[in-house]
Scaffold this motif. Structure first.
Motif, mmCIF file in Angstrom:
data_model
loop_
_atom_site.group_PDB
_atom_site.id
_atom_site.type_symbol
_atom_site.label_atom_id
_atom_site.label_comp_id
_atom_site.label_asym_id
_atom_site.label_seq_id
_atom_site.Cartn_x
_atom_site.Cartn_y
_atom_site.Cartn_z
ATOM 1 N N GLU A 47 13.520 -10.100 -2.507
ATOM 2 C CA GLU A 47 12.997 -8.786 -2.141
ATOM 3 C C GLU A 47 11.686 -8.917 -1.373
ATOM 4 N N VAL A 48 11.476 -7.984 -0.445
ATOM 5 C CA VAL A 48 10.272 -7.955 0.382
ATOM 6 C C VAL A 48 9.780 -6.507 0.441
ATOM 7 N N MET A 49 8.464 -6.324 0.423
ATOM 8 C CA MET A 49 7.884 -4.989 0.502
ATOM 9 C C MET A 49 7.107 -4.861 1.812
ATOM 10 N N ALA A 50 7.567 -3.961 2.670
ATOM 11 C CA ALA A 50 6.952 -3.794 3.983
ATOM 12 C C ALA A 50 5.882 -2.716 4.000
ATOM 13 N N ALA A 51 5.944 -1.778 3.060
ATOM 14 C CA ALA A 51 5.036 -0.632 3.099
ATOM 15 C C ALA A 51 4.784 -0.116 1.699
ATOM 16 N N ARG A 52 3.795 0.756 1.585
ATOM 17 C CA ARG A 52 3.519 1.460 0.336
ATOM 18 C C ARG A 52 3.386 2.945 0.633
ATOM 19 N N TYR B 137 -2.775 6.895 2.077
ATOM 20 C CA TYR B 137 -1.772 6.571 1.062
ATOM 21 C C TYR B 137 -0.574 5.824 1.648
ATOM 22 N N VAL B 138 0.012 6.344 2.727
ATOM 23 C CA VAL B 138 1.181 5.688 3.339
ATOM 24 C C VAL B 138 0.683 4.629 4.311
ATOM 25 N N ARG B 139 0.977 3.370 4.006
ATOM 26 C CA ARG B 139 0.514 2.245 4.831
ATOM 27 C C ARG B 139 1.627 1.234 5.009
ATOM 28 N N ARG B 140 1.592 0.529 6.141
ATOM 29 C CA ARG B 140 2.596 -0.488 6.423
ATOM 30 C C ARG B 140 1.894 -1.788 6.819
ATOM 31 N N HIS B 141 2.539 -2.909 6.475
ATOM 32 C CA HIS B 141 2.084 -4.175 7.025
ATOM 33 C C HIS B 141 2.367 -4.185 8.528
ATOM 34 N N SER B 142 1.551 -4.899 9.273
ATOM 35 C CA SER B 142 1.858 -5.069 10.689
ATOM 36 C C SER B 142 3.140 -5.880 10.806
ATOM 37 N N TYR C 224 19.806 -13.789 2.305
ATOM 38 C CA TYR C 224 19.600 -12.400 2.704
ATOM 39 C C TYR C 224 18.345 -11.859 2.040
ATOM 40 N N LEU C 225 17.843 -10.738 2.568
ATOM 41 C CA LEU C 225 16.639 -10.093 2.058
ATOM 42 C C LEU C 225 16.934 -8.638 1.725
ATOM 43 N N SER C 226 16.094 -8.094 0.856
ATOM 44 C CA SER C 226 16.181 -6.681 0.521
ATOM 45 C C SER C 226 14.800 -6.059 0.683
ATOM 46 N N PHE C 227 14.683 -5.088 1.600
ATOM 47 C CA PHE C 227 13.417 -4.389 1.792
ATOM 48 C C PHE C 227 13.367 -3.225 0.799
ATOM 49 N N VAL C 228 12.403 -3.258 -0.108
ATOM 50 C CA VAL C 228 12.402 -2.351 -1.245
ATOM 51 C C VAL C 228 11.352 -1.245 -1.110
ATOM 52 N N ASP C 229 10.957 -0.922 0.101
ATOM 53 C CA ASP C 229 10.030 0.181 0.337
ATOM 54 C C ASP C 229 10.641 1.493 -0.151
ATOM 55 N N ASP C 230 9.782 2.498 -0.396
ATOM 56 C CA ASP C 230 10.285 3.833 -0.680
ATOM 57 C C ASP C 230 11.163 4.324 0.470
ATOM 58 N N LEU C 231 10.753 4.036 1.688
ATOM 59 C CA LEU C 231 11.520 4.483 2.853
ATOM 60 C C LEU C 231 11.256 3.538 4.019
ATOM 61 N N PHE C 232 12.202 2.661 4.287
ATOM 62 C CA PHE C 232 12.034 1.596 5.267
ATOM 63 C C PHE C 232 11.958 2.112 6.704
ATOM 64 N N VAL C 233 12.605 3.245 6.997
ATOM 65 C CA VAL C 233 12.801 3.657 8.399
ATOM 66 C C VAL C 233 11.887 4.795 8.821
ATOM 67 N N GLN C 234 10.835 5.112 8.077
ATOM 68 C CA GLN C 234 10.067 6.319 8.376
ATOM 69 C C GLN C 234 9.271 6.232 9.678
ATOM 70 N N ASP C 235 8.908 5.029 10.120
ATOM 71 C CA ASP C 235 8.131 4.865 11.357
ATOM 72 C C ASP C 235 9.012 4.137 12.373
ATOM 73 N N ARG C 236 9.619 4.895 13.296
ATOM 74 C CA ARG C 236 10.607 4.314 14.214
ATOM 75 C C ARG C 236 9.982 3.290 15.163
ATOM 76 N N VAL D 280 17.384 4.361 3.899
ATOM 77 C CA VAL D 280 17.239 5.354 4.961
ATOM 78 C C VAL D 280 17.088 6.728 4.305
ATOM 79 N N ARG D 281 16.839 7.730 5.122
ATOM 80 C CA ARG D 281 16.830 9.121 4.662
ATOM 81 C C ARG D 281 17.705 9.910 5.622
ATOM 82 N N ALA D 282 18.577 10.753 5.094
ATOM 83 C CA ALA D 282 19.613 11.365 5.923
ATOM 84 C C ALA D 282 19.046 12.197 7.070
ATOM 85 N N ASN D 283 17.888 12.833 6.864
ATOM 86 C CA ASN D 283 17.320 13.639 7.948
ATOM 87 C C ASN D 283 16.661 12.792 9.038
#
Length: 476
Positions: free
Chosen positions: A177-182, A206-211, A232-244, A266-269
């Motif tokens: 597992e890897v964490m890209a953001a908080r 509050y919402v921050r991402r690693h470079s 393989y890896l698993s990105f375990v952020d609350d929401l991996f795709v929020q910053d396109r 992902v988030r459906a919206n």
């Protein structure tokens, strides 16, 4: 130097202790971990042999009762300070009232815990350290939260050797597992993200991402450590795709320098064809996203999800088109939910296709959230209820609660195999708890195999059986 021993019930690599171990080592302290599920009957012997100066727990709600009991036994056996942190202590600071607990830490602790250990090393009690509530001879000292690190890259990578030193089996699997953001920017009524933002108001972003560069370098180092067995890896952020924009840059680097298949959320919206094509092109083999309820009012009014059924269906259709397996998250026993309304969730999941391996659980209305207030005002929970329970707990009490609990237990099988629905629906009115436990365990194993097959192949059922045996032993 101070040595802290983290105690953990279940066998997995937890991010809290790993991040904190890195921060502590940078200050000259030492961290170790003992996992009860891995030690079995030798757990207490291993705790004693570790000879710690401090014992710590990094807690999620649902494990706090185990931790409270374990803390008392540790205190009696070793007589050292016992502290706790994690999300449970952040939102339920009354955990400090437990007789075996001397202090709790609220919020992010990469700065707070090393400061606390520095205080103990110098002979102080740590009662002046931000983020900590500490029992003292003159009463409980309550400190404000430690400010957030505005740049997530300043936080050291997790200590991947923490578990590997004592439990190489936990750190030698084919995935990591890897964490890209908080943080998450949304305000779903069942989640604590809104509360956390309020707690940290004026104390940093509050919402921050690693470079992208820092995250890729962390993954490259992880791959060098694990070698060829890491597949393989698993990105375990609350929401991996929020910053396109961030995602496109990161996945470009990731594809060139790492190239391993991965899982994400992902988030459906936020999902469109360009996003799904990007995920598929960069090696994404599985995603998860929240449906929560198939009933529009429950999903968007009670849970404040703000996602339409069309967006859910379109997301599933796009993922199917690009061959990406997915797992929807679904909740039952929502305030005002009936068995008929729950069946709308089943119908929707049945129609999302064979690549869907859905998860379900019973809503736990955590105190302080919007859904907690709604349930409290409707008389469905008592004022004393914290909501800090496991996802199979009957916290809300209403007309169809018992039936909804059984429905959740059988939900996976009815969603994946509609032919079973008539038989299983009859069982929802009869609480056969052993059968429900078997159904949930089987669903867990089946989901694991289905979602991990693109990454692990024939190893997926083997790994599932190993994990399943551990769970069976815990039931026994």
């Amino acid at each position: 130097m101070v040595k802290i021993l983290f105690l953990q019930r279940d066998g997995y690599e937890a991010f809290g202790p790993m991040y904190l171990s890195s921060a502590l080592k940078a200050r000259g302290h030492e961290a170790d971990v003992v996992v009860q599920a891995e030690e079995g009957k030798g757990f207490w012997e291993a705790v004693r042999a570790a000879n710690p100066d401090v014992v710590g727990f990094s807690l999620m709600s649902g494990l706090h009762e185990w931790a409270a009991d374990t803390a008392q036994k540790v205190k009696a056996m070793l007589g050292v300070p016992v502290i706790a942190g994690g999300t449970h202590c952040t939102f339920f600071p009354e955990f400090l009232d437990q007789p075996g607990i001397d202090a709790i830490c609220r919020g992010e602790a990469e700065d707070a815990l090393p400061d606390f250990m520095d205080a103990l090393a110098s002979g102080r009690d740590g009662s002046d350290v931000p983020g900590f509530f500490v029992k003292t001879s003159s009463g409980v000292i309550r400190n404000d939260l430690y400010p957030l690190r505005s740049e997530l890259d300043e936080i050291l990578p997790p200590d991947r050797l923490l578990y590997a030193r004592r439990y190489p089996g936990l750190a030698s699997g084919t995935g990591a597992e890897v964490m890209a953001a908080r943080g998450c920017p949304y305000n779903c009524s069942f989640c604590y993200n809104k509360m956390i933002r309020q707690m940290y108001k004026g104390k940093g972003t509050y919402v921050r991402r690693h470079s992208p560069e820092r995250l890729v370098s962390e993954i490259v180092a992880l791959r060098e450590l694990r070698g060829e067995r890491l597949r393989y890896l698993s990105f375990v952020d609350d929401l991996f795709v929020q910053d396109r924009a961030w995602l496109e840059k990161f996945l470009g680097l990731y594809s060139r320098q790492v190239g391993l298949p991965y899982m994400s959320s992902v988030r459906a919206n936020l999902t469109d064809e360009a996003l799904v094509a990007l995920l598929a092109r960069s090696g994404c083999g599985m995603v998860s996203f929240g449906v929560e309820s198939g009933d529009e009012e429950l999903r968007n009014t009670v849970l404040a999800k703000r996602i339409s059924e069309k967006q859910i269906r379109d997301t599933a259709s796009l993922l199917t088109k690009y061959g990406i397996r997915f797992s929807t998250f679904n909740m039952f026993n929502l305030p005002g939910e009936t068995l008929d309304k729950a069946q709308a969730t089943l119908r929707l999941n049945q129609q999302l296709g064979r690549l869907n391996y859905p998860w379900s659980g019973l809503l736990q209305p955590y105190r302080g959230t919007g859904v907690y207030d709604l349930a409290l005002n409707a008389g469905l929970i008592s004022q004393a209820e914290s909501g800090a329970r496991r996802f199979d707990s009957l916290t809300i009490r209403q007309a169809d609660t018992e039936a909804l609990a059984a429905f959740s237990a059988y939900f996976y099988w009815m969603a994946r195999h509609p032919a079973l629905e008539p038989v299983l629906m009859r069982l929802t009115r009869r609480r056969i708890q052993l059968l429900e436990r078997i159904a949930m365990l089987g669903a867990s194993l089946s989901r694991y195999v289905g979602l991990n097959w693109p990454f692990a192949g024939w190893r997926a059922p083997v790994d599932a059986l190993k994990a399943g045996w551990k769970r069976i032993k815990s039931y026994i």
